[in-house]
Design a protein around this motif. Structure first.
Motif, PDB file in Angstrom:
ATOM      1  N   LEU A  25      66.811  21.984  77.658  1.00  0.00           N
ATOM      2  CA  LEU A  25      67.996  22.664  77.604  1.00  0.00           C
ATOM      3  C   LEU A  25      67.994  23.954  77.178  1.00  0.00           C
ATOM      4  CD1 LEU A  25      71.349  22.734  78.442  1.00  0.00           C
ATOM      5  CD2 LEU A  25      71.642  21.948  75.927  1.00  0.00           C
ATOM      6  N   ARG A  26      67.276  24.421  75.988  1.00  0.00           N
ATOM      7  CA  ARG A  26      66.828  25.416  75.442  1.00  0.00           C
ATOM      8  C   ARG A  26      65.774  26.248  75.494  1.00  0.00           C
ATOM      9  NH1 ARG A  26      71.773  27.579  75.926  1.00  0.00           N
ATOM     10  NH2 ARG A  26      73.268  26.672  74.583  1.00  0.00           N
ATOM     11  N   ASN A  27      64.751  25.372  75.921  1.00  0.00           N
ATOM     12  CA  ASN A  27      63.447  25.690  76.301  1.00  0.00           C
ATOM     13  C   ASN A  27      62.890  26.174  74.919  1.00  0.00           C
ATOM     14  OD1 ASN A  27      61.142  25.940  77.576  1.00  0.00           O
ATOM     15  ND2 ASN A  27      61.575  28.073  78.170  1.00  0.00           N
ATOM     16  N   LYS A  28      62.914  25.463  73.978  1.00  0.00           N
ATOM     17  CA  LYS A  28      62.530  25.584  72.475  1.00  0.00           C
ATOM     18  C   LYS A  28      62.137  24.232  71.981  1.00  0.00           C
ATOM     19  CE  LYS A  28      65.464  29.564  71.527  1.00  0.00           C
ATOM     20  NZ  LYS A  28      65.950  29.756  73.028  1.00  0.00           N
ATOM     21  N   ASP A  29      61.123  24.338  71.183  1.00  0.00           N
ATOM     22  CA  ASP A  29      60.751  23.287  70.182  1.00  0.00           C
ATOM     23  C   ASP A  29      61.898  23.046  69.224  1.00  0.00           C
ATOM     24  OD1 ASP A  29      58.310  22.812  71.319  1.00  0.00           O
ATOM     25  OD2 ASP A  29      57.410  24.395  69.926  1.00  0.00           O
ATOM     26  N   ILE A  30      61.953  21.587  68.683  1.00  0.00           N
ATOM     27  CA  ILE A  30      62.950  20.934  67.975  1.00  0.00           C
ATOM     28  C   ILE A  30      62.549  20.685  66.472  1.00  0.00           C
ATOM     29  CG2 ILE A  30      64.424  18.740  67.498  1.00  0.00           C
ATOM     30  CD1 ILE A  30      64.960  18.870  70.720  1.00  0.00           C
ATOM     31  N   ILE A  31      63.442  21.129  65.784  1.00  0.00           N
ATOM     32  CA  ILE A  31      63.510  20.680  64.287  1.00  0.00           C
ATOM     33  C   ILE A  31      64.485  19.679  64.100  1.00  0.00           C
ATOM     34  CG2 ILE A  31      63.655  21.308  61.808  1.00  0.00           C
ATOM     35  CD1 ILE A  31      63.300  24.313  62.456  1.00  0.00           C
ATOM     36  N   ALA A  32      63.998  18.480  63.991  1.00  0.00           N
ATOM     37  CA  ALA A  32      64.675  17.332  63.668  1.00  0.00           C
ATOM     38  C   ALA A  32      65.213  17.023  62.587  1.00  0.00           C
ATOM     39  CB  ALA A  32      64.073  15.983  64.080  1.00  0.00           C
ATOM     40  N   VAL A  33      66.552  17.378  62.268  1.00  0.00           N
ATOM     41  CA  VAL A  33      67.191  17.040  60.796  1.00  0.00           C
ATOM     42  C   VAL A  33      67.525  15.610  60.515  1.00  0.00           C
ATOM     43  CG1 VAL A  33      68.876  17.695  59.246  1.00  0.00           C
ATOM     44  CG2 VAL A  33      68.178  19.297  61.117  1.00  0.00           C
ATOM     45  N   TYR A  57      58.482  19.345  63.408  1.00  0.00           N
ATOM     46  CA  TYR A  57      59.027  19.673  62.320  1.00  0.00           C
ATOM     47  C   TYR A  57      60.315  18.642  62.176  1.00  0.00           C
ATOM     48  CZ  TYR A  57      57.002  24.265  62.203  1.00  0.00           C
ATOM     49  OH  TYR A  57      55.896  25.446  62.245  1.00  0.00           O
ATOM     50  N   PHE A  58      60.499  18.281  60.862  1.00  0.00           N
ATOM     51  CA  PHE A  58      61.460  17.610  60.407  1.00  0.00           C
ATOM     52  C   PHE A  58      62.135  18.023  59.139  1.00  0.00           C
ATOM     53  CE2 PHE A  58      58.477  15.142  62.790  1.00  0.00           C
ATOM     54  CZ  PHE A  58      59.281  13.971  63.603  1.00  0.00           C
ATOM     55  N   ILE A  77      52.320  17.325  60.833  1.00  0.00           N
ATOM     56  CA  ILE A  77      53.962  17.576  60.769  1.00  0.00           C
ATOM     57  C   ILE A  77      54.158  18.350  59.847  1.00  0.00           C
ATOM     58  CG2 ILE A  77      54.386  15.407  62.173  1.00  0.00           C
ATOM     59  CD1 ILE A  77      55.638  14.401  59.250  1.00  0.00           C
ATOM     60  N   ASN A  78      55.401  19.050  59.997  1.00  0.00           N
ATOM     61  CA  ASN A  78      55.989  19.901  58.828  1.00  0.00           C
ATOM     62  C   ASN A  78      57.111  19.121  58.335  1.00  0.00           C
ATOM     63  OD1 ASN A  78      54.349  22.827  59.319  1.00  0.00           O
ATOM     64  ND2 ASN A  78      54.498  21.731  61.199  1.00  0.00           N
ATOM     65  N   ILE A  79      57.378  19.305  56.870  1.00  0.00           N
ATOM     66  CA  ILE A  79      58.807  18.841  56.278  1.00  0.00           C
ATOM     67  C   ILE A  79      59.414  19.911  55.783  1.00  0.00           C
ATOM     68  CG2 ILE A  79      59.805  17.136  54.680  1.00  0.00           C
ATOM     69  CD1 ILE A  79      56.906  15.505  55.226  1.00  0.00           C
ATOM     70  N   ILE A  80      60.698  20.229  56.011  1.00  0.00           N
ATOM     71  CA  ILE A  80      61.451  21.314  55.576  1.00  0.00           C
ATOM     72  C   ILE A  80      62.577  20.779  54.721  1.00  0.00           C
ATOM     73  CG2 ILE A  80      62.860  23.701  56.064  1.00  0.00           C
ATOM     74  CD1 ILE A  80      61.660  23.556  59.005  1.00  0.00           C
ATOM     75  N   ARG A 209      67.526  23.720  65.770  1.00  0.00           N
ATOM     76  CA  ARG A 209      67.746  22.976  64.556  1.00  0.00           C
ATOM     77  C   ARG A 209      68.713  21.865  64.981  1.00  0.00           C
ATOM     78  NH1 ARG A 209      68.497  26.674  60.924  1.00  0.00           N
ATOM     79  NH2 ARG A 209      70.683  25.819  60.665  1.00  0.00           N
ATOM     80  N   CYS A 210      68.222  20.286  65.266  1.00  0.00           N
ATOM     81  CA  CYS A 210      69.217  19.377  65.719  1.00  0.00           C
ATOM     82  C   CYS A 210      69.344  18.534  64.554  1.00  0.00           C
ATOM     83  CB  CYS A 210      68.861  18.875  66.865  1.00  0.00           C
ATOM     84  SG  CYS A 210      68.358  19.936  68.357  1.00  0.00           S
TER      85      CYS A 210
END
Length: 349
Positions: A25-33, A57-58, A77-80, A209-210
């Protein structure tokens, strides 16, 4: 686990559908919250299958949540960590863990303690009052960033407003500040919350960021029919008794409960010890495609007024109608779903 215990059924394919749909939908990668146990869906399972699907990304709120992901030993993976943390050695010792900088003072302390800016996401606060560098500190922030030629892992804010016009104003102001600092200083850029993901474009952002929307939990007023719900709280009737034989229902005297036309009470193995709040007394359950009211909640069990159609071992579902539950509890769905604790098993479907 007992045959009549409750469980949260987590529909893996629905989460994966939402993940791929929002990404396209946004043509972007996702940061899963995935904070708060992935909003009640089970953090370990969710991170595992989203990582398999390509999510890199999480985001979590606490170090303890980051530790759960680290124990999965998933490569690349990256953890924020979204909130401020005190144990800086945790960041130093885990290069794939990053943290959000929530004030100018905090940034200075992190630099003083030798934290690499490649593990930091610089955040701006546009009046949310929760986290981020406030606007009045921006000029000082800009001076520090330019003088030290700082380059960060990320740049972000939180589009918190329910009003669309306010969202657009925040997006424009964020973009302006990004350009003043220099877009090239940031590897990734993200601003949207779940409502923002489906309502604004996310100008200059590299990622979306979803959180709740990834699990099919949509904000009232921001609805996308393509999003699928992934949470189902279900169990079996433990037993059915005649009301005429009872003086109490749980700890409550029978005469204190509005029984109406009902002559029977059903017991289920779900209570406030499982995170099913007593505030849920009065909500409707679904048994055999019919609605029945939950009238009493104890620590380990709850009681439902039923008719002759309900039998022991019939399936019952709680929170079937999220909007109805929200209106009754007067809190958003992600609050009462996240409260269901680890006594209730998460089962991937």
């Amino acid at each position: 686990m007992g045959l009549k215990d409750f469980k949260v059924k987590v529909f893996k394919e629905n989460i994966l559908h939402n993940y791929h749909y929002l990404k396209e939908l946004r043509n972007k990668d996702i940061i899963a919250v995935v904070k708060a146990n992935a909003y009640g869906h089970g953090i370990e399972n969710v991170v595992n299958f989203l990582a398999d699907a390509g999510c890199r990304y999480f985001a979590v709120a606490r170090e303890c949540e980051a530790e759960k992901i680290l124990k999965l030993k998933i490569a690349d993976i990256n953890i924020i960590i979204l909130e401020t943390i005190d144990e800086l050695e945790f960041i130093k010792n885990n290069k794939n863990v990053q943290m959000v900088v929530n004030s100018l003072k905090e940034l200075k302390e992190l630099l003083k303690n030798g934290i690499s800016t490649k593990q930091l996401h610089l955040k701006l606060d546009f009046g949310f009052g929760r986290n981020g560098v406030i606007e009045e500190d921006f000029d000082s922030l800009k001076k520090l960033v330019i003088e030290k030629n700082l380059k960060f892992k990320g740049f972000c804010t939180h589009v918190f407003a329910a009003d669309y016009d306010d969202m657009i104003l925040i997006e424009e102001r964020f973009s302006q500040m990004l350009m003043e600092l220099g877009k090239e200083r940031f590897e990734i850029i993200h601003i949207q919350n779940s409502a923002g993901v489906i309502s604004i474009e996310g100008k200059n952002c590299t990622h979306i960021r979803c959180g709740t929307i990834l699990f099919g939990l949509q904000e009232i007023g921001y609805y996308d029919p393509c999003i699928k719900r992934a949470f189902k709280l279900t169990g079996k009737i433990l037993g059915v008794k005649s009301l005429k034989d009872l003086k109490y229902i749980g700890y409550e005297k029978k005469e204190n409960i509005e029984i109406g036309k009902y002559k029977k009470i059903a017991k289920i193995r779900l209570g406030y010890g499982d995170g099913f709040s007593k505030r849920s007394e009065g909500i409707m359950s679904i048994i055999n495609n019919k609605k029945f009211k939950i009238v009493h909640i104890s620590m380990d069990s709850s009681f439902i007024l039923v008719d002759d159609s309900v039998k022991e071992e019939d399936f019952v579902e709680i929170f079937h109608d999220l909007e109805e539950s929200i209106k009754h509890l007067k809190v958003p769905h992600y609050e009462f779903l996240s409260c269901i604790n680890d006594r209730i098993k998460r089962e991937l479907i």
